[in-house]
Design a protein around this motif. Structure first.
Motif, PDB file in Angstrom:
ATOM      1  N   THR A  10       0.835  -1.197   0.000  1.00 16.45           N
ATOM      2  CA  THR A  10       0.000   0.000   0.000  1.00 16.45           C
ATOM      3  C   THR A  10       0.872   1.251   0.000  1.00 16.45           C
ATOM      4  O   THR A  10       2.047   1.215   0.374  1.00 16.45           O
ATOM      5  N   VAL A  11       0.267   2.356  -0.395  1.00 16.97           N
ATOM      6  CA  VAL A  11       0.956   3.647  -0.354  1.00 16.97           C
ATOM      7  C   VAL A  11       1.364   3.948   1.089  1.00 16.97           C
ATOM      8  O   VAL A  11       2.466   4.448   1.334  1.00 16.97           O
ATOM      9  N   GLU A  12       0.502   3.612   2.039  1.00 18.68           N
ATOM     10  CA  GLU A  12       0.808   3.868   3.452  1.00 18.68           C
ATOM     11  C   GLU A  12       2.039   3.091   3.907  1.00 18.68           C
ATOM     12  O   GLU A  12       2.872   3.616   4.641  1.00 18.68           O
ATOM     13  N   PHE A  13       2.163   1.844   3.461  1.00 21.37           N
ATOM     14  CA  PHE A  13       3.335   1.044   3.816  1.00 21.37           C
ATOM     15  C   PHE A  13       4.598   1.701   3.282  1.00 21.37           C
ATOM     16  O   PHE A  13       5.602   1.833   3.996  1.00 21.37           O
ATOM     17  N   LYS A  14       4.545   2.138   2.034  1.00 21.56           N
ATOM     18  CA  LYS A  14       5.709   2.784   1.422  1.00 21.56           C
ATOM     19  C   LYS A  14       6.047   4.086   2.134  1.00 21.56           C
ATOM     20  O   LYS A  14       7.218   4.385   2.387  1.00 21.56           O
ATOM     21  N   GLN A  15       5.024   4.866   2.486  1.00 23.93           N
ATOM     22  CA  GLN A  15       5.258   6.121   3.199  1.00 23.93           C
ATOM     23  C   GLN A  15       5.866   5.850   4.571  1.00 23.93           C
ATOM     24  O   GLN A  15       6.772   6.568   5.008  1.00 23.93           O
ATOM     25  N   ASP A  16       5.387   4.817   5.247  1.00 23.72           N
ATOM     26  CA  ASP A  16       5.948   4.461   6.548  1.00 23.72           C
ATOM     27  C   ASP A  16       7.396   4.018   6.423  1.00 23.72           C
ATOM     28  O   ASP A  16       8.230   4.336   7.279  1.00 23.72           O
ATOM     29  N   ALA A  17       7.720   3.299   5.355  1.00 26.16           N
ATOM     30  CA  ALA A  17       9.098   2.866   5.136  1.00 26.16           C
ATOM     31  C   ALA A  17      10.007   4.070   4.917  1.00 26.16           C
ATOM     32  O   ALA A  17      11.110   4.145   5.479  1.00 26.16           O
ATOM     33  N   VAL A  18       9.537   5.032   4.136  1.00 23.78           N
ATOM     34  CA  VAL A  18      10.307   6.260   3.896  1.00 23.78           C
ATOM     35  C   VAL A  18      10.463   7.037   5.199  1.00 23.78           C
ATOM     36  O   VAL A  18      11.553   7.531   5.521  1.00 23.78           O
ATOM     37  N   ALA A  19       9.392   7.128   5.974  1.00 26.47           N
ATOM     38  CA  ALA A  19       9.451   7.843   7.255  1.00 26.47           C
ATOM     39  C   ALA A  19      10.456   7.169   8.193  1.00 26.47           C
ATOM     40  O   ALA A  19      11.169   7.854   8.934  1.00 26.47           O
ATOM     41  N   LEU A  20      10.517   5.848   8.153  1.00 26.97           N
ATOM     42  CA  LEU A  20      11.479   5.130   8.990  1.00 26.97           C
ATOM     43  C   LEU A  20      12.909   5.467   8.586  1.00 26.97           C
ATOM     44  O   LEU A  20      13.773   5.682   9.442  1.00 26.97           O
ATOM     45  N   VAL A  21      13.161   5.548   7.291  1.00 22.77           N
ATOM     46  CA  VAL A  21      14.498   5.946   6.812  1.00 22.77           C
ATOM     47  C   VAL A  21      14.807   7.360   7.300  1.00 22.77           C
ATOM     48  O   VAL A  21      15.885   7.626   7.832  1.00 22.77           O
ATOM     49  N   ASP A  22      13.854   8.277   7.122  1.00 25.62           N
ATOM     50  CA  ASP A  22      14.068   9.670   7.511  1.00 25.62           C
ATOM     51  C   ASP A  22      14.296   9.828   9.008  1.00 25.62           C
ATOM     52  O   ASP A  22      15.184  10.547   9.441  1.00 25.62           O
ATOM     53  N   SER A  23      13.477   9.150   9.807  1.00 27.37           N
ATOM     54  CA  SER A  23      13.547   9.351  11.261  1.00 27.37           C
ATOM     55  C   SER A  23      14.711   8.609  11.906  1.00 27.37           C
ATOM     56  O   SER A  23      15.218   9.038  12.938  1.00 27.37           O
ATOM     57  N   SER A  24      15.147   7.509  11.290  1.00 26.10           N
ATOM     58  CA  SER A  24      16.203   6.710  11.916  1.00 26.10           C
ATOM     59  C   SER A  24      17.595   7.121  11.469  1.00 26.10           C
ATOM     60  O   SER A  24      18.571   6.814  12.150  1.00 26.10           O
ATOM     61  N   GLY A  25      17.681   7.776  10.310  1.00 26.36           N
ATOM     62  CA  GLY A  25      18.993   8.145   9.791  1.00 26.36           C
ATOM     63  C   GLY A  25      19.753   6.955   9.212  1.00 26.36           C
ATOM     64  O   GLY A  25      20.921   7.062   8.884  1.00 26.36           O
ATOM     65  N   ARG A  26      19.069   5.813   9.068  1.00 22.67           N
ATOM     66  CA  ARG A  26      19.712   4.630   8.513  1.00 22.67           C
ATOM     67  C   ARG A  26      19.582   4.623   6.996  1.00 22.67           C
ATOM     68  O   ARG A  26      18.763   5.319   6.423  1.00 22.67           O
ATOM     69  N   ALA A  27      20.392   3.815   6.363  1.00 17.78           N
ATOM     70  CA  ALA A  27      20.387   3.712   4.901  1.00 17.78           C
ATOM     71  C   ALA A  27      19.124   3.018   4.419  1.00 17.78           C
ATOM     72  O   ALA A  27      18.543   2.184   5.122  1.00 17.78           O
ATOM     73  N   VAL A  28      18.709   3.364   3.200  1.00 22.07           N
ATOM     74  CA  VAL A  28      17.535   2.749   2.584  1.00 22.07           C
ATOM     75  C   VAL A  28      17.697   1.230   2.549  1.00 22.07           C
ATOM     76  O   VAL A  28      16.772   0.490   2.878  1.00 22.07           O
ATOM     77  N   THR A  29      18.876   0.759   2.162  1.00 22.70           N
ATOM     78  CA  THR A  29      19.087  -0.686   2.057  1.00 22.70           C
ATOM     79  C   THR A  29      18.937  -1.377   3.405  1.00 22.70           C
ATOM     80  O   THR A  29      18.409  -2.483   3.481  1.00 22.70           O
ATOM     81  N   GLU A  30      19.395  -0.738   4.459  1.00 22.80           N
ATOM     82  CA  GLU A  30      19.293  -1.326   5.798  1.00 22.80           C
ATOM     83  C   GLU A  30      17.836  -1.439   6.235  1.00 22.80           C
ATOM     84  O   GLU A  30      17.396  -2.475   6.744  1.00 22.80           O
ATOM     85  N   VAL A  31      17.064  -0.382   6.017  1.00 24.81           N
ATOM     86  CA  VAL A  31      15.652  -0.392   6.388  1.00 24.81           C
ATOM     87  C   VAL A  31      14.894  -1.406   5.531  1.00 24.81           C
ATOM     88  O   VAL A  31      14.069  -2.167   6.034  1.00 24.81           O
ATOM     89  N   ALA A  32      15.173  -1.435   4.234  1.00 23.94           N
ATOM     90  CA  ALA A  32      14.508  -2.386   3.340  1.00 23.94           C
ATOM     91  C   ALA A  32      14.784  -3.822   3.779  1.00 23.94           C
ATOM     92  O   ALA A  32      13.872  -4.657   3.806  1.00 23.94           O
ATOM     93  N   ARG A  33      16.018  -4.106   4.131  1.00 24.91           N
ATOM     94  CA  ARG A  33      16.381  -5.452   4.596  1.00 24.91           C
ATOM     95  C   ARG A  33      15.601  -5.798   5.856  1.00 24.91           C
ATOM     96  O   ARG A  33      15.075  -6.903   5.995  1.00 24.91           O
TER      97      ARG A  33
END
Length: 60
Positions: A10-33
């Protein structure tokens, strides 16, 4: 023989994933994994889905 099943998110899932990257300061690949998804699902840069707050700020 390969599977014909395609995961859809869902769009919400993708937005939450992006928000997690933004708020955690971690790399996209790390969050995706961590989420068990492809890094391409979590867009980087300006192609990212924007949060509701960002959209509302643009409308002002």
């Amino acid at each position: 023989m390969g599977s014909n099943y395609t995961k859809r998110y869902t769009v919400e899932f993708k937005q939450d994933a992006v928000a997690l990257v933004d708020s955690s300061g971690r790399a996209v690949t790390e969050v995706a994994r961590e989420l068990g998804v492809s890094p391409e699902l979590v867009p980087a840069g300006q192609d990212r889905p924007r949060s509701g707050a960002a959209r509302r700020a643009d409308q002002r």
